[in-house]
Design a protein around this motif. Structure first.
Motif, short mmCIF file in Angstrom:
data_model
loop_
_atom_site.label_atom_id
_atom_site.label_comp_id
_atom_site.label_asym_id
_atom_site.label_seq_id
_atom_site.Cartn_x
_atom_site.Cartn_y
_atom_site.Cartn_z
N ASN A 253 1.02 -0.91 0.62
CA ASN A 253 0.09 -0.22 -0.13
C ASN A 253 0.79 1.22 -0.23
O ASN A 253 0.73 2.52 0.47
N THR A 254 1.71 1.24 -0.21
CA THR A 254 3.03 3.04 -0.90
C THR A 254 2.24 3.40 -1.53
O THR A 254 2.78 4.98 -1.35
N TRP A 255 1.34 3.12 -2.39
CA TRP A 255 0.67 4.37 -3.37
C TRP A 255 -0.58 5.14 -2.20
O TRP A 255 -0.62 5.54 -2.05
N ILE A 256 -0.31 4.29 -0.80
CA ILE A 256 -1.19 5.24 0.03
C ILE A 256 0.07 6.25 0.74
O ILE A 256 -0.94 7.26 0.69
N LYS A 257 0.42 6.02 1.06
CA LYS A 257 1.78 7.01 1.20
C LYS A 257 2.24 8.28 0.46
O LYS A 257 2.11 9.34 0.82
N LYS A 258 2.02 7.54 -1.22
CA LYS A 258 2.47 8.59 -1.90
C LYS A 258 1.15 9.63 -1.99
O LYS A 258 0.98 10.74 -2.04
N SER A 259 0.14 9.08 -2.01
CA SER A 259 -1.36 9.67 -2.52
C SER A 259 -1.35 10.62 -1.21
O SER A 259 -1.20 12.08 -1.07
N LEU A 260 -0.79 10.50 -0.12
CA LEU A 260 -0.66 11.48 1.26
C LEU A 260 -0.59 12.31 1.49
O LEU A 260 -0.82 13.29 1.64
N LEU A 261 1.07 11.91 0.66
CA LEU A 261 1.81 12.94 0.73
C LEU A 261 2.03 14.03 -0.18
O LEU A 261 1.99 15.26 -0.28
N LEU A 262 1.44 13.44 -1.41
CA LEU A 262 0.69 14.33 -2.67
C LEU A 262 -0.01 15.52 -1.92
O LEU A 262 -0.11 16.43 -2.24
N GLY A 263 -1.17 14.96 -1.60
CA GLY A 263 -2.51 15.96 -1.06
C GLY A 263 -1.56 16.95 -0.24
O GLY A 263 -1.89 17.99 0.39
N LEU A 264 -1.29 16.04 0.97
CA LEU A 264 0.25 17.20 1.94
C LEU A 264 0.92 18.00 1.13
O LEU A 264 0.37 19.51 1.83
N VAL A 265 1.27 18.03 -0.06
CA VAL A 265 2.36 18.95 -0.44
C VAL A 265 1.32 20.06 -1.38
O VAL A 265 1.45 21.13 -0.98
N PHE A 266 0.37 19.60 -2.15
CA PHE A 266 -0.74 20.71 -2.02
C PHE A 266 -1.48 21.30 -1.76
O PHE A 266 -1.90 22.73 -2.24
N PHE A 267 -1.69 20.87 -0.17
CA PHE A 267 -2.16 21.52 0.65
C PHE A 267 -1.15 22.57 1.10
O PHE A 267 -1.67 23.86 1.12
N LEU A 268 -0.30 21.88 1.21
CA LEU A 268 0.65 23.66 1.71
C LEU A 268 0.93 24.30 1.07
O LEU A 268 1.17 25.68 0.99
N ALA A 269 0.98 23.78 -0.55
CA ALA A 269 0.88 24.74 -1.32
C ALA A 269 0.09 26.11 -1.65
O ALA A 269 0.02 26.88 -1.15
N ILE A 270 -1.57 25.48 -1.41
CA ILE A 270 -2.53 26.57 -0.98
C ILE A 270 -1.80 27.44 0.10
O ILE A 270 -2.82 27.94 0.01
N PHE A 271 -1.86 26.22 0.98
CA PHE A 271 -2.27 27.12 2.62
C PHE A 271 -0.84 28.33 2.53
O PHE A 271 -1.71 29.31 2.70
N LEU A 272 0.46 27.95 1.96
CA LEU A 272 1.28 28.52 2.17
C LEU A 272 1.73 29.86 1.31
O LEU A 272 2.24 30.84 1.65
N VAL A 273 1.24 29.28 -0.09
CA VAL A 273 1.61 30.15 -1.29
C VAL A 273 0.19 30.40 -2.21
O VAL A 273 -0.31 31.96 -2.23
N LYS A 274 -0.10 29.51 -2.80
CA LYS A 274 -1.07 29.89 -3.78
C LYS A 274 -0.99 28.69 -3.85
O LYS A 274 -0.91 27.35 -4.32
N PRO A 275 -2.79 28.34 -4.74
CA PRO A 275 -2.33 27.09 -5.79
C PRO A 275 -1.77 26.85 -6.96
O PRO A 275 -1.11 28.06 -7.17
N VAL A 276 -1.08 25.54 -7.09
CA VAL A 276 -1.16 25.15 -8.39
C VAL A 276 -1.19 25.13 -9.12
O VAL A 276 -2.37 24.90 -9.27
N GLY A 277 -0.46 25.53 -10.57
CA GLY A 277 -0.56 25.64 -11.75
C GLY A 277 0.28 25.74 -12.63
O GLY A 277 0.94 26.77 -12.23
N VAL A 278 0.78 25.16 -13.73
CA VAL A 278 2.19 25.15 -14.24
C VAL A 278 1.83 25.75 -15.10
O VAL A 278 2.67 26.03 -16.15
N SER A 279 0.50 26.33 -16.06
CA SER A 279 1.00 25.93 -18.07
C SER A 279 1.45 26.95 -18.35
O SER A 279 1.85 27.80 -19.02
N THR A 280 0.73 28.37 -17.48
CA THR A 280 0.55 29.61 -17.20
C THR A 280 2.14 29.51 -17.84
O THR A 280 2.83 31.15 -17.98
N GLN A 281 3.22 29.52 -17.03
CA GLN A 281 4.29 29.13 -17.28
C GLN A 281 5.58 29.82 -17.91
O GLN A 281 5.78 29.82 -18.44
N PHE A 282 5.03 28.05 -18.61
CA PHE A 282 5.02 27.43 -19.92
C PHE A 282 5.05 28.69 -20.91
O PHE A 282 5.93 29.09 -21.98
#
Length: 186
Positions: A4-33
């Motif tokens: 069940n390592t996928w569960i741990k990895k998905s929780l980590l990904l969710g945490l990273v996105f939460f922290l990004a939204i909470f601390l900086v802003k929502p994640v989005g990258v296409s505009t940067q291209f």
């Protein structure tokens, strides 16, 4: 016991996105291209971006695509080392590290599987797929990170619809590509 390592990895990904939204802003990258291509464009044609003569620090462009962002894209082109652009630069690094780690795992298992594809095939299909995704993202005004990951976390109905469409397309495509690269064997 089931792996069940996928569960741990998905929780980590969710945490990273939460922290990004909470601390900086929502994640989005296409505009940067778009910003990167605009940055290159402005180096080739120095007249494409000009400082507004009536307002200091405000830039305008004769290019309609750059101008329609109300200065945000142009500002990013003037100050390219921002949070979103560094995030974009980290994407290939993360992909390489994941590939390297996966290859080490496969080598340690001494797998007897036929290689899925050559490096050239993987690069070509990845490049074509990435180009199609990027083109579609700009047409839709956002990317998978912005629409799906950040959008769903913000309760966006369009993010849920987009996620359903992505998975409805991606899963059959993955099976098709696996069949093509493995020579039709399952």
């Amino acid at each position: 016991m089931k792996n069940n390592t996928w569960i741990k990895k998905s929780l980590l990904l969710g945490l990273v996105f939460f922290l990004a939204i909470f601390l900086v802003k929502p994640v989005g990258v296409s505009t940067q291209f778009s910003m990167l291509s605009g940055l290159v464009h402005s180096k080739i044609d120095s007249q494409i971006i000009q400082e507004d003569s009536q307002r200091e620090g405000i830039y305008t462009s004769t290019n309609a695509y750059y101008a329609k962002s109300k200065g945000k894209l142009i500002k990013s082109m003037q100050e390219p080392l921002n949070y979103s652009f560094v995030f974009v630069l980290a994407i290939p690094l993360g992909a390489y590290l994941a590939h390297y780690r996966r290859r080490q795992e496969m080598d340690s298992l001494n797998s007897q599987l036929k290689p899925a594809a050559t490096t050239g095939q993987l690069f070509r299909s990845g490049f074509i797929g990435g180009f199609i995704i990027l083109y579609g993202s700009r047409m839709a005004g956002g990317c998978t990170s912005g629409h799906m990951m950040s959008g769903i976390m913000q309760g966006s109905v369009s993010g849920l619809i987009f996620a359903a469409a992505v998975f409805a397309t991606a899963i059959p495509t993955a099976f098709l590509m696996k069949r093509i690269y493995r020579g039709g064997t399952e």
